[in-house]
Design an enzyme around this catalytic site. Structure first.
Site, PDB file in Angstrom:
ATOM      1  N   ASP A  49     -44.132 -16.287  -8.074  1.00 38.13           N
ATOM      2  CA  ASP A  49     -45.004 -15.660  -9.071  1.00 38.13           C
ATOM      3  C   ASP A  49     -44.564 -16.116 -10.458  1.00 38.13           C
ATOM      4  OD1 ASP A  49     -46.730 -13.753 -10.411  1.00 38.13           O
ATOM      5  OD2 ASP A  49     -46.713 -12.572  -8.580  1.00 38.13           O
ATOM      6  N   ASP A  67     -54.468 -16.650 -11.055  1.00 36.98           N
ATOM      7  CA  ASP A  67     -54.487 -15.194 -11.188  1.00 36.98           C
ATOM      8  C   ASP A  67     -55.039 -14.828 -12.564  1.00 36.98           C
ATOM      9  OD1 ASP A  67     -54.035 -12.559 -10.561  1.00 36.98           O
ATOM     10  OD2 ASP A  67     -51.862 -12.632 -10.834  1.00 36.98           O
ATOM     11  N   GLU A 126     -60.218 -12.928 -14.631  1.00 32.13           N
ATOM     12  CA  GLU A 126     -61.486 -12.194 -14.746  1.00 32.13           C
ATOM     13  C   GLU A 126     -62.260 -12.482 -16.049  1.00 32.13           C
ATOM     14  OE1 GLU A 126     -59.084 -10.914 -11.704  1.00 32.13           O
ATOM     15  OE2 GLU A 126     -58.538 -10.848 -13.814  1.00 32.13           O
ATOM     16  N   ARG A 172     -58.420 -15.295  -7.598  1.00 28.22           N
ATOM     17  CA  ARG A 172     -58.624 -13.844  -7.574  1.00 28.22           C
ATOM     18  C   ARG A 172     -60.041 -13.454  -7.947  1.00 28.22           C
ATOM     19  NH1 ARG A 172     -54.718  -9.534 -10.664  1.00 28.22           N
ATOM     20  NH2 ARG A 172     -55.930 -10.119 -12.516  1.00 28.22           N
ATOM     21  N   ASP A 178     -54.181  -6.696  -6.072  1.00 24.84           N
ATOM     22  CA  ASP A 178     -52.996  -5.827  -6.102  1.00 24.84           C
ATOM     23  C   ASP A 178     -53.243  -4.518  -5.374  1.00 24.84           C
ATOM     24  OD1 ASP A 178     -51.985  -7.859  -7.600  1.00 24.84           O
ATOM     25  OD2 ASP A 178     -52.221  -6.851  -9.518  1.00 24.84           O
ATOM     26  N   HIS A 212     -46.802 -10.063   0.361  1.00 30.03           N
ATOM     27  CA  HIS A 212     -46.539 -10.171  -1.080  1.00 30.03           C
ATOM     28  C   HIS A 212     -46.409  -8.771  -1.661  1.00 30.03           C
ATOM     29  CE1 HIS A 212     -46.698 -11.565  -5.192  1.00 30.03           C
ATOM     30  NE2 HIS A 212     -47.874 -11.001  -5.439  1.00 30.03           N
TER      31      HIS A 212
END
Length: 1515
Positions: free
Chosen positions: A344, A470, A473, A615, A631, A689
Site C-alpha cells: 500500500d 485507489d 472517485e 476502485r 474498504d 487485505h
C-alpha cells in the site's frame, strides 16, 4: 360553418382543467427528501400536490406528441411538447426530441434530447450496430408509441415476445438540472443498479428505498449510501419462462433511483441532475442472454493474467520490505499458495506517487526480483493526487509543464489563497504531506505524462507487474470543512472550499447529500468541486455539446441559477478538445484514470497483461481493469454483502472482482477470518487485505485459518483451468463468471431471491457460511439436477425440483462446494503458485452420465492472445460411457506438460474395462472408490481422443436371441391375452362381437395383435410407462435397447389409444433419438412411425409439430421424431403446407447444429416421399429450407450433399429442371434474405443462406444473378466487417466470371472504384491482408469480361494501377501473384500513352524486383507483364530521353536470360525484345556487355540478331 371560440372560454377551460388536476402515485422529489413533506413545502412546486398525507406529482406533469417521423425505418423521431407550465425547479425544457432506435433483434434505445439546444452527453462509445435503412426484422421486442398530435400524455410501451414488458410513465420531468423518469415493469424480480451496499441481490419492492449513485470515497457501512462507482443498469426477470430485459440509463451526473411496487408490479424511478435522458434496452430469453447483450454493448471485459487468478496478499501498514518478507515467508511455510503480493502507500516517500521510502523500502527493486524468482508478482498502489512539492518532486513539475491537471472552469473561481505555482488548477489535500493537484485523464497529454511517469518509476522499482489505483472517485479530504482530518497540526486550518452556485449546489442535490455521512451536505463532499473542468480529447463525444463558461459572482446574483447553463457558446473550444464540467463527469474520473493506466501498462509491460485493480468504475471499465469492493469491515454482514456485490459486478461487466477477505476495517476474529477465507477462495479476485491499525490477518496468523485456507485455496488452484476458461468466455463472448442461481435457472421462481450461494459458470456451486449465529451449519438450496460434493466426489443430491438441505459443517471442515451433473471440469494439480501449477499435466472431472466442458489455454499473460489466435482450445463430451476430447485449436506450446493425465468419472457404475483410443487401459491405472472412477492415462492435448467405459457383466440383462425363446414368449403373451379377455368378457362384449377394423393405413409389415393382448397392454400401459421412460436414459446400453423395443411393442398394441399418452411419450422418445446406440435409435424411430399411423392430425400437430416453434430452440431430435411420424402416416393426413411452413421458419432451419440439420432434411425427405401428391404450396418453403440447411452445413459434409440431392427431387415434383426452380423461387427468396443486409455479419444466417443459394448452380440463371450482384457488392464495401467482406468477395468473384456481360457491365465501374480500389490500401492485420488478396482476385475476374472498355472498369486508372503496384511486395504469395497478373491486364486495357511515364517507370521497377521473388509463378507473371508495360508507354515515349531507365530495364532482364528456369528465360527474352523497341541500341549495348557473363550466351546472340536491324535505326 366556422364557429367562433372566444379566448376567454379557452382560458377558463384551461383553468378548470388545472384546478381539476389530481395526484399520481409517484412521490414528489423534494430536495430534502420525502421526510420533509408538508402542505407548505409541497406548495412550493406547481408540479406537486398535497394528498393530505404525502406530496405527490400531479398528473399535469409530462409531454404530448407533436410530430412523428420515420415510422418504417429502424429509427423513429418524435417531437414532444410540454403539457402544462407545472414545474419542480424551473428551467423546464419545453420541446423534446425523442429518437427511438432499433439496433438489432435484442437491443433498442430511447434518447430524449432538448430540441432547442445541445446538452452534455456521456462520452462513452457504445458498441451498437448502426441503424441501417430498414428496421431489423423479427425483433424480440415491440415499441408502442402514441400517434401524432395525440392529446393523451406521452408514454412509451415496450413489449417482449408479444407480452407487455415495461412502460415509460407519462410523468416525465426534463429541466435544465433535473431529469426524472419512471418505468413500470411487468416483473417482480429486479436486480442491479449501483454501486451501493445492498443487503440483498433482489430489490425489495416493498421497502421502496431511494439509493444515490455518485462516486465517493466512503467505506461500505449500513446506510443507504453510494459507494465508489456508478452503474445505472438493472435487469428484470419477467415471468416463469425466464424471459428478461435490462435497462441502462446512460448518465454520468449525480443520480438516484428507487425500486418500488406500483399497482402490483415493480417500478423504477430514475433521477439525474444533468445531461440527457438516454436509455438502452436489452431483451433475451434469459437473464444471462440479456447480460451478454449488455456486455457486448459496453465492451467485453479484459482477460486477466493467469497468475492474477491466484491468491493475493496485502495490508496497509507494512513496516518495510523486511516485514513483507516476514509475512510472505510465514504463509509459505504454512503451505498457503500465493501469486501476488501488494504494498500500500507505505512504500512511498511521504506518500507521494512514483517515489520510494528510502529507509524501510530502499530495496524495493530487490524485493520485486526475489518474489519474481518464486513465481510471485508484486503490485503497488497509485493514487491520482500529486503533491505540490514544486522543484523537489519531478513528477509534479513535469505534470505542470505538460499542463495535465484539473482546473477551475473560470479564473474568477480561483481562491485568493491559491498556492504559488498552482496556476488555475484545483488544489486539494489527500495522503501526501502537502496540498495536491489532480490529473485530468480526459486529456491525451495527461495519458502521455502518466505513461511516462509509470515507465520511469517501473524502471526504478524493479518492474512490478501489478498496478493498484485507489482514491480515484476522486477523493479529497475535508472539502468544504474547516480542515482535513489529517491536516498538519502545526499549520493554520485550510481546506478546499467550493463556490456557492447552481453547479456546486444544484436545486435538487439527490439522495447523496442527504446521506448522514455527508458532512458538508454538498455534492462536493470528500471530492473536488463540481465547478471544475476537464479538457477531453481522448474519448470521442457522441454529439456536440456546449462549453459552459462561469460568469462572475455579481452576474450570478442578478441573473439567477440558470445563468451559467444558458451562457453563450461563443467560446466553445475546437471539436477535438471539449470542455467538460466535473459536475457532468465526476462519475467518469476513475473510469478515465483506469483507461490511462491501462494505456500506460501497455507501454511499461511490453505486451503483457499484468494486473490492474481499480476502485471507482463506470460501465465499460471492465475492458481495462479488475475491481475490489473497497474498504469493507470485518463483519459477518459484510461477508454476505460481498456475494451480492459479486453478482452485481458480474451484471456490470467486471467479472474479476472480490472483497477484502477477512475485512479491511476493524479487527477480524479467528472464526470470521476462517469462514471468510473459505468464501474468498472462490472470489474471482482473491485477496486478503486490511488496514494499518488492525491486527495481522493473513492466513498464517492462526493455525486453524491456515488449515482452512490450504483446503479452500487448494481446491481453487485445482479448478483454475476451469475458472480461466470462464474468464475466456467473458472476454470473448460477454458471458458471466460468478452467477446467481436465479440467472442460471431462470424458470425456477423459488431461486429468484437466493443470494447466499453462487455458481462459477454453470458447473460449480459454492455454499459459504455467512451467519455469525450459524457458524457450523448452512442450508444449501439445490436447483434441479444432480450435484456432486467436490470435497469427497460423492453424489450429494439428485432431484427434479428445487430442494433445500441443511449441512453441518464443523470449523475444521471445508464449506460445501458442488459440481453440477453434466459438467466436465478441466483441472490441474494445485501448487504453491500458478507458475508451478501450470507446469503440471491436466486432469478432468466428469460429473454424471452425460457431461460437457471445454478448456481454454494460452501463455497466461500476453495481451493479444485472443486477438491473434495464439491459444489452445478443446471440448470434452461424455455420453453413453464414451468420453471424447475434440481439439479446436491445437497450440499446445503454451503447456509445459501437454498431457491429460487423470480423468475422474463421478456417478458412473464400475466398468469391466476401459480403453483409451482403442487401447485397453491397464487395470492398475483404473481405480473405483466411493462411486468415483479414476482413470490414469497419458493423452496428448494436441490430439482428439476417445476414452470408453465398458460396463461390467452384472449390469447386462439377459439377452437371448434364440428363436425358441422368442416363440415361447409370443405363445405366453397370447395366452395371457386370451385369459384377460375371458376374465373381462362382459366388459368387452361389444368389442368381441363387433371387432373394430385396423386403423387407416395400418402398417403392412405388422401382424395385428389379438384383441385380448391389445386390451391387456392398454390396461397396463399407464403402469409400465413411467418405468420405461426412466430406463430409456439408463447408462447401460442393452437396458436402453430392451426398453426401446418394449415401447415399440406397447405402442403397436395401443393403436389409437396411444393418443391419450402422447404428451408423456413424446419427450422421452425425442430424447432417445440422440442415443449413442444406433439400435436404440432404430427402435425409437419405428415407434415414432407407429405414432404417425395411430394418432390423429390434431393431436400430432399440438404435441409434435407446434413445439418445434415454441419456447426455446427446436432440437434436431424433435425434427427427427416429426420425420418419423410423417413416414408412418397415410398421405391424406397432416397438411404438407403446414409442416413445410413450420420447419422452414427461420428460427427453426437457421442452425449450424448437425443434428438439427439432419432432422430438417429427414422431414423434407418424408414430405417428398409423397411424390407428385406434394402440394405446390409446400414447394417454396421446402426450397427455402434446403437452401438454408446447405448454407449452414459444412460444404464438404454429407449434409450438404443430401440437401443438394433433395433439391433435385424437389425440382422433379413439378416436372421442372433445377435451373427453372432457381429462376422461379430464387429471386423472391433472395429478396427476403436481403431485407436486413445492412445488419449482416459473416455469421449472419441470411448471408449464409444467400451464398448457398448462389452455389446451387455452377452458373446461376440470370433472374437470380441480376439482383444478387448489388447485394454482394454492398456487403463488400470498406465500411462493412472484414469477415463479411471476405465471404462476399469470393462469391462475387465467382459470379463475375459466369455473369453475362450485359448484366455485369453496369456494375463494373462502382465495384472497381467503391469496393476494389479502397480494399487495396495496405493496412496491418491478417484480415486486411486476406481482403487485399480477395479484392485483387475480384479485379482479375472483372478484367476477364469480354471486350472490356477502360472507362467501364474505373474512372481513375492511374490511382488503381498505383494501388496494385503498391502491393507487389506484399507478404502473401497469392497477393503478389494476383498483382502481377492484374498489372498486365490493366496495362493492356489502358490506351497507350495515357498513363504518366513516371508511374510506368515505377511499375517497371517493382515488376523487375519480382523477378527475384521466392515463388516461381510470381516471377513468370512479372516477366510476362513487361511487354504490356512497354506498350503502355506509347508511341511518343522517347527512349533516348529516358536512356537511363532503358539501361536499367535491360540490365535487370539480362540477368534472367540465363536463369535456371527455361520458361523465365523465354519471358525475359520476349521482355527484352519489347524494351528494344524503346531503344534497341541501348539493349544491344547492354547485351554485348552481359554476353560473356552468361553460362550459355546463345540467348544473347539470339537477342542481338533480332535487335541488330532495329539497332541501325535506333534512337
Amino acid at each position: 360553418m366556422a364557429l367562433f371560440w372566444p379566448r376567454w372560454l379557452t382560458a377558463l377551460l384551461v383553468g378548470i382543467a388545472a384546478a381539476a388536476a389530481g395526484p399520481t402515485p409517484l412521490e414528489c422529489p423534494l430536495p430534502d427528501g420525502p421526510g420533509s413533506a408538508s402542505p407548505a413545502v409541497c406548495a412550493r412546486y406547481t408540479a406537486c400536490v398535497w394528498t393530505g398525507t404525502s406530496c405527490r406529482l400531479t398528473d399535469r406533469v409530462g409531454y404530448r406528441v407533436q410530430k412523428t417521423a420515420g415510422n418504417r425505418g429502424p429509427t423513429r423521431h418524435l417531437r414532444l411538447t410540454k403539457l402544462t407550465d407545472a414545474t419542480l425547479f424551473g428551467g423546464d425544457v419545453q420541446e423534446l426530441a425523442l429518437t427511438v432506435t432499433r439496433h438489432d433483434r435484442q437491443r433498442m434505445r430511447l434518447t430524449f434530447r432538448d430540441s432547442a439546444r445541445p446538452r452534455y452527453e456521456v462520452p462513452l462509445a457504445l458498441d451498437l450496430p448502426s441503424p441501417g435503412v430498414r428496421a431489423p426484422r423479427r425483433t424480440e421486442y415491440g415499441i408502442h408509441l402514441p400517434g401524432q398530435r395525440s392529446q393523451e400524455p406521452f408514454s412509451v410501451g415496450v413489449s417482449h415476445a408479444g407480452r407487455h414488458a415495461l412502460r415509460v410513465l407519462p410523468q416525465l420531468t426534463y429541466s435544465d438540472q433535473f431529469v426524472e423518469v419512471t418505468l413500470q415493469l411487468a416483473a417482480q424480480d429486479v436486480y442491479g443498479m449501483g454501486e451501493n451496499n445492498h443487503d440483498s441481490f433482489r430489490h425489495d419492492l416493498d421497502a421502496a428505498i431511494t439509493w444515490p449513485i455518485f462516486a465517493r470515497d466512503h467505506p461500505p457501512e449500513s446506510a443507504r449510501e453510494n459507494l465508489y462507482g456508478a452503474h445505472p443498469f438493472f435487469a428484470a426477470i419477467e415471468d416463469d419462462s425466464g424471459r428478461s430485459f435490462g435497462v441502462l440509463f446512460l448518465s454520468s451526473n449525480a443520480m438516484e433511483y428507487k425500486v418500488f411496487r406500483l399497482n402490483g408490479t415493480a417500478a423504477v424511478t430514475f433521477r439525474t441532475v444533468g445531461g440527457i435522458l438516454d436509455m438502452c434496452l436489452f431483451f433475451g430469453r434469459s437473464p444471462l442472454e440479456v447480460l451478454r447483450q449488455y456486455h457486448l454493448t459496453i465492451g467485453r471485459p479484459a482477460l486477466p493474467s493467469y497468475w492474477a487468478l491466484g491468491f493475493q496478499l496485502s495490508r496497509f501498514g507494512y513496516r518495510g520490505t523486511d516485514d513483507i518478507r516476514r509475512i510472505h515467508a510465514r504463509n509459505r511455510a504454512a503451505g498457503i499458495p500465493q501469486d501476488v503480493q501488494y504494498s500500500d502507500i507505505d512504500y512511498m516517500d511521504t506518500r507521494r506517487d512514483f517515489t520510494v521510502q528510502p529507509k524501510q523500502f530502499g530495496d524495493l527493486a530487490k524485493l520485486v526480483g526475489e518474489l519474481r524468482g518464486e513465481g510471485v508478482h508484486l503490485a503497488l498502489i497509485y493514487d491520482p493526487a500529486l503533491a505540490i512539492d514544486f522543484g523537489s518532486y519531478p513528477p509534479v513539475d513535469r505534470g505542470v509543464a505538460a499542463d495535465v491537471f484539473v482546473r477551475w472552469c473560470n479564473s474568477s473561481l480561483v481562491p485568493p489563497d491559491q498556492c504559488v505555482g498552482c496556476r488555475d488548477y484545483v488544489v486539494g489535500y489527500v495522503w501526501p504531506q502537502n496540498k495536491t493537484l489532480f490529473p485530468d485523464f480526459f486529456q491525451s497529454a495527461t495519458v502521455s505524462w502518466w505513461t511516462d511517469e509509470m515507465r520511469r518509476f517501473s524502471e526504478m522499482a524493479g518492474g512490478p507487474d501489478g498496478f493498484w489505483i485507489d482514491m480515484n472517485e476522486p477523493s479529497n479530504f475535508g472539502t468544504n470543512m474547516d480542515k482535513p482530518f489529517n491536516w498538519p497540526n502545526n499549520l493554520p486550518p485550510w481546506s478546499l472550499k467550493c463556490p456557492q452556485n447552481n453547479i456546486d449546489s444544484p436545486p435538487y442535490p439527490t439522495m447523496y447529500v442527504r446521506d448522514p455521512d455527508n458532512e458538508s451536505k454538498r455534492l462536493s463532499d470528500k471530492t473536488i468541486c463540481m465547478s471544475t473542468k476537464h479538457i477531453n480529447d481522448v474519448f470521442p463525444a457522441p454529439f456536440t455539446r456546449p462549453a459552459y463558461r462561469h460568469p462572475g459572482s455579481s452576474e450570478r446574483r442578478h441573473r439567477g441559477h440558470r445563468a451559467w447553463r444558458k451562457h453563450s457558446l461563443a467560446n466553445q473550444p475546437p471539436q477535438d478538445r471539449q470542455e467538460l464540467l466535473h459536475y457532468d463527469t465526476h462519475n467518469l474520473y476513475g473510469w478515465s484514470e483506469t483507461h490511462a493506466t491501462r494505456r500506460a501498462m501497455d507501454v511499461v509491460l511490453g505486451g503483457r497483461r499484468g494486473l490492474l485493480v481499480g476502485r471507482s468504475t463506470f460501465p465499460g471499465a471492465g475492458r481495462w481493469a479488475s475491481h475490489w469492493f473497497g474498504d469493507n469491515t470485518a463483519r459477518w454482514n459484510d461477508m454476505h454483502r460481498s456475494v451480492v456485490r459479486m453478482f452485481e459486478f458480474g451484471m456490470f461487466g467486471i467479472p474479476h472482482v472480490g472483497a477484502d477477505i477477512c475485512g479491511f476495517n476493524g479487527n477480524t476474529t479467528e472464526n470470521l477470518c476462517l469462514r471468510w477465507m473459505q468464501l474468498g477462495a472462490f472470489y474471482p479476485f482473491c485477496r486478503n487485505h486490511n488496514t494499518d491499525d488492525g491486527i495481522e490477518q493473513d492466513p498464517a496468523a492462526w493455525p486453524s485459518v491456515a488449515a482452512a485456507s490450504r483446503d479452500a485455496l487448494g481446491l481453487r488452484y485445482r479448478l483454475l483451468p476451469y475458472l480461466y476458461t470462464l474468464m475466456y468466455h467473458a472476454a470473448a463472448f460477454g458471458a458471466t463468471v460468478v452467477r446467481p442461481l436465479a440467472f442460471e435457472f431462470p424458470t425456477q421462481s423459488e431461486l429468484r431471491g437466493v443470494d447466499t450461494q453462487f455458481l462459477w459458470g454453470s458447473g460449480v456451486m459454492v455454499a459459504p457460511i455467512l451467519s455469525e449465529q450459524s457458524q457450523t451449519r448452512v442450508q444449501v438450496t439445490f436447483p434441479p439436477g444432480d450435484w456432486f460434493d467436490l470435497r469427497n466426489g460423492s453424489l450429494a443430491h439428485s432431484s427434479n425440483v428445487t430442494t433445500a438441505v441443511t449441512y453441518d459443517v464443523p470449523l475444521s471442515q471445508m464449506i460445501p462446494v458442488f459440481a453440477r451433473g453434466g459438467a466436465a471440469l478441466p483441472m490441474q494439480p494445485n501448487a504453491s503458485t500458478t507458475a508451478e501449477s501450470r507446469r503440471g499435466a491436466f486432469w478432468l472431472g466428469v460429473f454424471g452420465r452425460r457431461a460437457r466442458g471445454e478448456l481454454y489455454w494460452d501463455d497466461g499473460e500476453s495481451s493479444d492472445s485472443l486477438d491473434s489466435g495464439r491459444f489452445y482450445h478443446c471440448f470434452f463430451h461424455f455420453s453413453g460411457g464414451v468420453l471424447k476430447t475434440l481439439v479446436d485449436s491445437a497450440q499446445t506450446q503454451w503447456m509445459e506438460t501437454p498431457l491429460l493425465q487423470r480423468i475422474m468419472f463421478h456417478g458412473v457404475p464400475k466398468p469391466a474395462s476401459v480403453t483409451a483410443d482403442g487401447t485397453a487401459v491397464p487395470a492398475g491405472q483404473i481405480r473405483y472408490e466411493s462411486g468415483v472412477l479414476t482413470v490414469t492415462v497419458q493423452l496428448h492435448m494436441g490430439k482428439d481422443h476417445v476414452v470408453q467405459l465398458y460396463p461390467g457383466k452384472e449390469s447386462v440383462p439377459l439377452r437371448d436371441g434364440a428363436s425358441s425363446v422368442s416363440e415361447r414368449a409370443e405363445q405366453l403373451w397370447e395366452e395371457a391375452g386370451r385369459q384377460y379377455l375371458a376374465e373381462n368378457e362382459e366388459e368387452n362384449r361389444q368389442l368381441i362381437n363387433y371387432p373394430a377394423p385396423p386403423p387407416d393405413g395400418y402398417p403392412a409389415q405388422y401382424s395385428r395383435p389379438p384383441l385380448g393382448c391389445r386390451l391387456l397392454a392398454q390396461r397396463c400401459f399407464c403402469t409400465l410407462l413411467p418405468g420405461a421412460v426412466a430406463d430409456l436414459t439408463d447408462w447401460v446400453a442393452p437396458t436402453r435397447l430392451k426398453v426401446a423395443q418394449l415401447l415399440h411393442v406397447l405402442v403397436l398394441h395401443q393403436e389409437t389409444a396411444v393418443t391419450q399418452h402422447l404428451q408423456k411419450l413424446v419427450p422421452p422418445l425425442t430424447a432417445a433419438l440422440g442415443d449413442d446406440e444406433q439400435e436404440v435409435v432404430h427402435w425409437v424411430t419405428r415407434t415414432a412411425e407407429l405414432l404417425g399411423c395411430f394418432v390423429p392430425d390434431s393431436a400430432l400437430t399440438e404435441v409434435v409439430l407446434k413445439p418445434i416453434t415454441g419456447e426455446g430452440a427446436s432440437t434436431g431430435r424433435q425434427l427427427l421424431l416429426l420425420a418419423a411420424c410423417l413416414r408412418g402416416r397415410p398421405q391424406r393426413h397432416l397438411v404438407a403446407e403446414q409442416v413445410a411452413e413450420t420447419v422452414s421458419a427461420r428460427d427453426v432451419c437457421q442452425s449450424h447444429e448437425p443434428e438439427r440439420q439432419r432432422g430438417l432434411l429427414a422431414v423434407t425427405a418424408a414430405l417428398l416421399d409423397s411424390g407428385p401428391d406434394l402440394p405446390t404450396g409446400a414447394v417454396p418453403p421446402l426450397f427455402a429450407l434446403l437452401v438454408t440447411v446447405a448454407g449452414h452445413a459444412d460444404s464438404e459434409s454429407e449434409t450438404a450433399d443430401t440437401a443438394a440431392a433433395l433439391l433435385s427431387r424437389l425440382a422433379e415434383v413439378g416436372g421442372r429442371s433445377e435451373a427453372a426452380l432457381l429462376s422461379e423461387l430464387g429471386p423472391p427468396l433472395l429478396q427476403r434474405l436481403a431485407e436486413d443486409a445492412e445488419l449482416w455479419t459473416a455469421a449472419s444466417s441470411d448471408l449464409l443462406t444467400l451464398l448457398a443459394l448462389l452455389r446451387c448452380s455452377a452458373s446461376p440463371p440470370e433472374p437470380l444473378l441480376r439482383p444478387s450482384l448489388p447485394v454482394l457488392a454492398a456487403c463488400c464495401r470498406p465500411d462493412r466487417p472484414a469477415p463479411l467482406r471476405l465471404a462476399c468477395f469470393s462469391q462475387l468473384c465467382r459470379l463475375v466470371t459466369v455473369c453475362p456481360p450485359a448484366v455485369l457491365r453496369p456494375l463494373l465501374h462502382s465495384v472497381t472504384d467503391d469496393i476494389v480500389a479502397p480494399s487495396l490500401v495496405w493496412h496491418p492485420g491478417r484480415s486486411d491482408a486476406a481482403i487485399r488478396t480477395a479484392a485483387l482476385a475480384l479485379l482479375l475476374a472483372e478484367l476477364q469480361v469480354p471486350e472490356l472498355a477502360a472507362a467501364e472498369l474505373t474512372a481513375d486508372h492511374e490511382k488503381l494501377l498505383t494501388a496494385v503496384v503498391g502491393l507487389l511486395e506484399d507478404e502473401s504469395r497469392k497477393t503478389r501473384l494476383f498483382c502481377a497478373r492484374a498489372i498486365r491486364s490493366l496495362l493492356l486495357l489502358t490506351p497507350p500513352g495515357s498513363l504518366p511515364v513516371q508511374l510506368l517507370h515505377n511499375t517497371t521497377t517493382e515488376l523487375l524486383k519480382r523477378l527475384d521473388d521466392t515463388d516461381g509463378e510470381v516471377r513468370l507473371c512479372a516477366a510476362g507483364a513487361v511487354p504490356a508495360l512497354v506498350t503502355a508507354l506509347g508511341p511518343d515515349y522517347c527512349g533516348q530521353q529516358w536512356r537511363g531507365h532503358v539501361e536499367h530495364f535491360a540490365q535487370t532482364l539480362l540477368v534472367f536470360l540465363d536463369d535456371a528456369d527455361e520458361r523465365l528465360q523465354q519471358l525475359a527474352y520476349e521482355a527484352l525484345l519489347s524494351v528494344g523497341r524503346l531503344n534497341a541500341a541501348v539493349v544491344c549495348e547492354q547485351t554485348s556487355v552481359h554476353r560473356d557473363k552468361q553460362r550459355s550466351p546463345a540467348r544473347c546472340d539470339q537477342l542481338l540478331r533480332a535487335l541488330t536491324p532495329a539497332g541501325a535505326g535506333g534512337q
